[in-house]
Every structure is written in C-alpha cells, then in structure tokens.
Design an enzyme around this catalytic site. Structure first.
Site, PDB file in Angstrom:
ATOM      1  N   TYR A   1     -53.237   1.072 -21.640  1.00 41.44           N
ATOM      2  CA  TYR A   1     -52.959   0.575 -22.692  1.00 41.44           C
ATOM      3  C   TYR A   1     -53.106  -1.145 -23.110  1.00 41.44           C
ATOM      4  O   TYR A   1     -52.616  -1.657 -22.756  1.00 41.44           O
ATOM      5  CB  TYR A   1     -51.252   0.806 -22.962  1.00 41.44           C
ATOM      6  CG  TYR A   1     -50.789   1.632 -22.118  1.00 41.44           C
ATOM      7  CD1 TYR A   1     -51.439   3.340 -23.176  1.00 41.44           C
ATOM      8  CD2 TYR A   1     -49.907   1.728 -20.993  1.00 41.44           C
ATOM      9  CE1 TYR A   1     -50.826   4.395 -22.084  1.00 41.44           C
ATOM     10  CE2 TYR A   1     -49.955   3.031 -20.740  1.00 41.44           C
ATOM     11  CZ  TYR A   1     -50.227   4.792 -20.882  1.00 41.44           C
ATOM     12  OH  TYR A   1     -49.599   5.755 -20.304  1.00 41.44           O
TER      13      TYR A   1
ATOM     14  N   PHE B   1     -44.162   5.418 -10.135  1.00 40.69           N
ATOM     15  CA  PHE B   1     -44.158   6.533  -9.324  1.00 40.69           C
ATOM     16  C   PHE B   1     -44.644   6.113  -7.581  1.00 40.69           C
ATOM     17  O   PHE B   1     -44.183   6.521  -6.990  1.00 40.69           O
ATOM     18  CB  PHE B   1     -43.964   7.721  -9.378  1.00 40.69           C
ATOM     19  CG  PHE B   1     -45.857   7.328 -10.659  1.00 40.69           C
ATOM     20  CD1 PHE B   1     -46.852   7.639  -9.871  1.00 40.69           C
ATOM     21  CD2 PHE B   1     -45.240   8.253 -11.745  1.00 40.69           C
ATOM     22  CE1 PHE B   1     -47.619   7.464 -10.902  1.00 40.69           C
ATOM     23  CE2 PHE B   1     -46.226   8.295 -13.075  1.00 40.69           C
ATOM     24  CZ  PHE B   1     -46.858   7.825 -12.465  1.00 40.69           C
TER      25      PHE B   1
ATOM     26  N   ARG C   1     -49.322  15.541 -16.237  1.00 40.00           N
ATOM     27  CA  ARG C   1     -50.976  15.222 -16.673  1.00 40.00           C
ATOM     28  C   ARG C   1     -50.396  13.748 -16.377  1.00 40.00           C
ATOM     29  O   ARG C   1     -50.652  12.719 -16.617  1.00 40.00           O
ATOM     30  CB  ARG C   1     -49.939  14.778 -18.680  1.00 40.00           C
ATOM     31  CG  ARG C   1     -50.680  16.672 -19.038  1.00 40.00           C
ATOM     32  CD  ARG C   1     -50.097  16.099 -20.438  1.00 40.00           C
ATOM     33  NE  ARG C   1     -48.865  16.176 -21.365  1.00 40.00           N
ATOM     34  CZ  ARG C   1     -48.158  16.290 -22.594  1.00 40.00           C
ATOM     35  NH1 ARG C   1     -49.498  16.369 -23.301  1.00 40.00           N
ATOM     36  NH2 ARG C   1     -46.831  16.316 -22.832  1.00 40.00           N
TER      37      ARG C   1
ATOM     38  N   HIS D   1     -54.238  13.895 -12.679  1.00 44.60           N
ATOM     39  CA  HIS D   1     -55.573  13.033 -13.687  1.00 44.60           C
ATOM     40  C   HIS D   1     -55.881  11.955 -14.106  1.00 44.60           C
ATOM     41  O   HIS D   1     -57.182  12.110 -13.964  1.00 44.60           O
ATOM     42  CB  HIS D   1     -55.904  14.943 -14.517  1.00 44.60           C
ATOM     43  CG  HIS D   1     -55.215  14.355 -16.364  1.00 44.60           C
ATOM     44  ND1 HIS D   1     -55.522  14.528 -17.499  1.00 44.60           N
ATOM     45  CD2 HIS D   1     -54.236  13.304 -16.363  1.00 44.60           C
ATOM     46  CE1 HIS D   1     -54.589  14.221 -18.380  1.00 44.60           C
ATOM     47  NE2 HIS D   1     -53.441  13.493 -17.650  1.00 44.60           N
ATOM     48  N   ASP D   2     -54.972  11.293 -13.964  1.00 43.27           N
ATOM     49  CA  ASP D   2     -55.475  10.176 -14.504  1.00 43.27           C
ATOM     50  C   ASP D   2     -55.780   9.129 -12.882  1.00 43.27           C
ATOM     51  O   ASP D   2     -56.661   8.352 -12.755  1.00 43.27           O
ATOM     52  CB  ASP D   2     -54.472   8.773 -13.949  1.00 43.27           C
ATOM     53  CG  ASP D   2     -53.249  10.106 -16.287  1.00 43.27           C
ATOM     54  OD1 ASP D   2     -54.163  10.211 -17.279  1.00 43.27           O
ATOM     55  OD2 ASP D   2     -51.961   9.028 -16.274  1.00 43.27           O
TER      56      ASP D   2
ATOM     57  N   ASN E   1     -62.688  12.830 -20.457  1.00 37.45           N
ATOM     58  CA  ASN E   1     -62.434  11.681 -20.055  1.00 37.45           C
ATOM     59  C   ASN E   1     -61.356  10.518 -20.246  1.00 37.45           C
ATOM     60  O   ASN E   1     -61.725  10.058 -20.044  1.00 37.45           O
ATOM     61  CB  ASN E   1     -61.221  12.727 -21.148  1.00 37.45           C
ATOM     62  CG  ASN E   1     -60.586  11.166 -22.798  1.00 37.45           C
ATOM     63  OD1 ASN E   1     -61.419  11.042 -23.509  1.00 37.45           O
ATOM     64  ND2 ASN E   1     -59.306  11.213 -22.249  1.00 37.45           N
TER      65      ASN E   1
ATOM     66  N   GLN F   1     -61.921   7.001 -19.474  1.00 38.06           N
ATOM     67  CA  GLN F   1     -60.758   6.269 -19.758  1.00 38.06           C
ATOM     68  C   GLN F   1     -59.731   5.692 -18.913  1.00 38.06           C
ATOM     69  O   GLN F   1     -58.879   5.101 -18.580  1.00 38.06           O
ATOM     70  CB  GLN F   1     -59.979   7.023 -20.786  1.00 38.06           C
ATOM     71  CG  GLN F   1     -59.937   6.589 -22.146  1.00 38.06           C
ATOM     72  CD  GLN F   1     -58.975   7.251 -23.105  1.00 38.06           C
ATOM     73  OE1 GLN F   1     -59.220   8.660 -23.563  1.00 38.06           O
ATOM     74  NE2 GLN F   1     -57.695   6.319 -23.396  1.00 38.06           N
TER      75      GLN F   1
HETATM   76  C1  LIG Z   1     -50.223  10.616 -19.439  1.00 43.18           C
HETATM   77  S1  LIG Z   1     -48.410  10.143 -18.601  1.00 43.18           S
HETATM   78  C2  LIG Z   1     -47.756  11.077 -18.707  1.00 43.18           C
HETATM   79  C3  LIG Z   1     -46.174  11.408 -19.333  1.00 43.18           C
HETATM   80  C4  LIG Z   1     -45.643  12.245 -19.550  1.00 43.18           C
HETATM   81  N1  LIG Z   1     -45.171  12.886 -17.336  1.00 43.18           N
HETATM   82  C5  LIG Z   1     -46.659  13.465 -19.736  1.00 43.18           C
HETATM   83  O1  LIG Z   1     -46.366  14.278 -19.432  1.00 43.18           O
HETATM   84  O2  LIG Z   1     -46.046  13.015 -21.013  1.00 43.18           O
HETATM   85  C6  LIG Z   1     -48.592   9.252 -17.186  1.00 43.18           C
HETATM   86  C7  LIG Z   1     -47.944   8.117 -17.109  1.00 43.18           C
HETATM   87  O3  LIG Z   1     -47.843   7.861 -15.993  1.00 43.18           O
HETATM   88  C8  LIG Z   1     -47.118   6.725 -15.851  1.00 43.18           C
HETATM   89  N2  LIG Z   1     -47.559   5.771 -14.977  1.00 43.18           N
HETATM   90  C9  LIG Z   1     -47.602   5.027 -13.653  1.00 43.18           C
HETATM   91  N3  LIG Z   1     -48.852   3.956 -13.016  1.00 43.18           N
HETATM   92  C10 LIG Z   1     -49.455   3.696 -14.081  1.00 43.18           C
HETATM   93  C11 LIG Z   1     -50.285   3.391 -14.813  1.00 43.18           C
HETATM   94  N4  LIG Z   1     -51.031   1.866 -13.231  1.00 43.18           N
HETATM   95  N5  LIG Z   1     -51.102   3.134 -15.855  1.00 43.18           N
HETATM   96  C12 LIG Z   1     -50.649   3.705 -17.138  1.00 43.18           C
HETATM   97  N6  LIG Z   1     -49.931   5.187 -16.714  1.00 43.18           N
HETATM   98  C13 LIG Z   1     -48.996   4.670 -14.907  1.00 43.18           C
HETATM   99  C14 LIG Z   1     -46.719   6.400 -16.616  1.00 43.18           C
HETATM  100  O4  LIG Z   1     -45.565   5.466 -17.077  1.00 43.18           O
HETATM  101  C15 LIG Z   1     -46.411   7.194 -17.406  1.00 43.18           C
HETATM  102  O5  LIG Z   1     -45.617   8.141 -18.161  1.00 43.18           O
END
Ligand SMILES: C[S@@+](CC[C@H](N)C(=O)[O-])C[C@H]1O[C@@H](n2cnc3c(N)ncnc32)[C@H](O)[C@@H]1O
Length: 312
Positions: A147, A190, A205, A208-209, A255, A259
């Site tokens: 972000y 987490f 979601r 997948h990050d 994606n 990203q």
């Molecule tokens: C793609 S969002 C998904 C949010 C929610 N579970 C949904 O389905 O709408 C990813 C989540 O990972 C958490 N997170 C934990 N570590 C992160 C990091 N290093 N960078 C970005 N997000 C992170 C964020 O707080 C965010 O809520």
C-alpha cells in the site's frame, strides 16, 4: 485470409486491445459518468454530461459511445440527438449508491494494479513483485509495501468489500459452519500477533499473497491455535487441478506475481499446505462465484484427498 485466419486475427486484436477496454471502464468510473447518469434520473446528451463532469465535449462523446458498445451505457436517439443512460449492468455494479457496487475495486485496479501490470514482463523475468518499481516505494517500508498510502489501503479494503458483497454469500454457504460457535476472520499482523481464541479461523484472500514458506508458517500458527475439532476456512480463487484455468484465477495468479510474493493455487496445493501444517481433514468446495472454500479441521490424521464438488 481464410476464415480461420480471420478468426485468429480477430482474437489477437481482441486480446491486444483488452487494456483499452479496461481503461474505458476505469475512466468512466473515475470521471463519475455512471453516478452522474444515475443521479440525473433521465438520459442526458453528451454536451450536458461533458459540462457537468467538467470534461471536453469531444472526449466525452467518444467515451460515452465506447461505453454504449461495451453495454456499459444505453443510448436513445431523439430528433437526431443521442441521450445516454445507465444499463442494468452499470446501475447494478458501477454506481456508488448501488449495494452491489464494484466501483471501489475498479478504482483500485485503475490506480494501483494497472500500473504494476505495465511491468509484467519484468515480473516474469525476475520472478518477483513490481510494486516497488511501479511506485518507487522504499523497500524498507515492509508492511506498507503493498500500500503506497493510507488512502490506497482504504481503497483496496473498500474494493475487497465490494467483491465480498457480491461473492461472499456463496463462499460462506459452501460448508455448514454451524458447529463452530466462535469464528475469527484473521487480519492484521497474523505472522506475529497472538491469535484470538476461536473454533474456526477464516483466512480469506490471504494465503495467495504469500510464498509457500510463509503460508506454511502462518498455517502452523493457526493449527497450534486450533482446538481439537476446530479448523480453518481458506477462501481463495482456485486454479484447476492442472493449473491451466480458469482464466480469471490464472490472471489473479499473475497479479499476485506483479503485486505480492504469492500466487493462486490448485486444491491439491492447498491440501498439501494444510496437511503439512497438521490439519487432519481437508475438504475443498468450488462455488459458482469467483472465490471458493477449503475447510481444514484439526482432528485425527487422515489421508489428504480434496473433495471437489460444486459447479465445475
Ligand atoms: C488481501 S487482504 C484480505 C483481507 C480480508 N481477509 C478480505 O478477504 O477482504 C490481506 C490482509 O492481510 C493482512 N496483512 C498481514 N500482513 C500484511 C502485509 N505485510 N502486507 C499487507 N497485508 C498484510 C492485511 O491486514 C489484510 O487484512
């Protein structure tokens, strides 16, 4: 040209112009075309739309007519003059006031994701995210690395909520969750923070990050927090067993490459990750929507065979 060559050339052009189609949709959202037409309550001609948006007459007319061809707007012609209005699609998904609006997600895609995709070839070459390159974010800003600003984070969260508003019900009804009295939807940090006590954790979601290694670490933490009989519900877009479809999940996987650190996965890949973290039973259900559900419970060890049911 043979008709086969015609078809192939047509397909090639559809693909190469695909980004222009997205940009028509994004620009119309950015400019507020759909909201203006919803608020006007009657079809408007392009000069009025241009004046109310503070945009050029020429550009507005071209954009509105492209939207008509894309079925994002309808047009009525009266005495040789064109009047534009929203279609059912735009009223339902593109106006801010609609309960099923996707406008926030479209603005996030336009302002963030689109710029990362400009570096897709480099992402493939380097095998890693292009977010820092696309926006020049200093790499030491680890948490905010996906972000650029609080505004962008909120835009993304609102966008996720838009999609969930349409797709969430089918995911949450994929399994009967009534045997889990306390359900915790995990967010925040987490990887480090203690996890609250719950009967079921939701990771929507999120996996997948991340790389397989980080997913393994997170799932082990969730497994340790689970009571016997407790579990985790993973919500993700699933790839087909061979990884070569559906196209939406494949594009999301690319994606994730441009990203994030992650990728989309097949049911078997989630099953393997969950099984390795200790979960005894894993069941995978596809919904009719974009997102699917994988339920894993902490119980006696069992062979890990994903049960795939639903519309596919
Ligand atoms: C793609 S969002 C998904 C949010 C929610 N579970 C949904 O389905 O709408 C990813 C989540 O990972 C958490 N997170 C934990 N570590 C992160 C990091 N290093 N960078 C970005 N997000 C992170 C964020 O707080 C965010 O809520």
């Amino acid at each position: 040209m043979s008709s086969l060559e015609d078809q192939a050339f047509g397909l090639l052009n559809t693909y190469s112009n695909g980004f222009m189609v997205s940009q028509v949709l994004f620009a119309a959202c950015e400019l507020g075309v759909f909201d203006l037409l919803a608020e006007a309550r009657e079809p408007l001609d392009s000069a009025v739309v241009a004046a109310r948006l503070g945009a050029s007459c020429h550009g507005t007319e071209l954009l509105l007519d492209a939207c008509v061809t894309l079925k994002l707007l309808r047009v009525d012609t009266r005495r040789g003059k064109a009047f534009y209005g929203n279609t059912e699609l735009s009223s339902t998904y593109l106006t801010t006031a609609s309960p099923t609006t996707q406008r926030n997600m479209l603005l996030y895609l336009a302002r963030t994701t689109y710029h990362c995709w400009a570096h897709l070839a480099e992402a493939v070459r380097e095998g890693r995210s292009q977010y820092l390159k696309a926006f020049g974010v200093p790499s030491e800003e680890l948490f905010t690395a996906i972000y650029r600003s609080e505004d962008e984070r909120l835009q993304f969260m609102r966008g996720l909520q838009d999609v969930w508003g349409v797709d969430g019900r089918s995911v949450l009804s994929a399994f009967d969750l009534s045997s889990f009295p306390v359900i915790c939807d995990l967010g925040g940090d987490f990887f480090k923070d203690p996890l609250p006590e719950a009967d079921l954790y939701i990771l929507a979601r999120i996996l997948h990050d991340w790389t397989d290694e980080k997913c393994a670490h997170l799932l082990e933490r969730v497994y340790r927090a689970c009571k016997p009989g407790g579990g985790v519900l993973v919500v993700e877009g699933l790839l087909d067993a061979d990884g070569r479809g559906p196209l939406t999940a494949q594009l999301w996987s690319l994606n994730m490459l441009v990203q994030t650190e992650g990728r989309e996965r097949t049911p078997a890949q989630y099953c393997e990750l969950l099984g390795a973290a200790g979960f005894g039973t894993v069941c995978c259900r596809r919904t009719r929507g974009l997102y699917h559900a994988v339920l894993a419970t902490r119980g006696p060890p069992a062979p890990c065979f994903p049960e795939v049911s639903g519309a596919f």
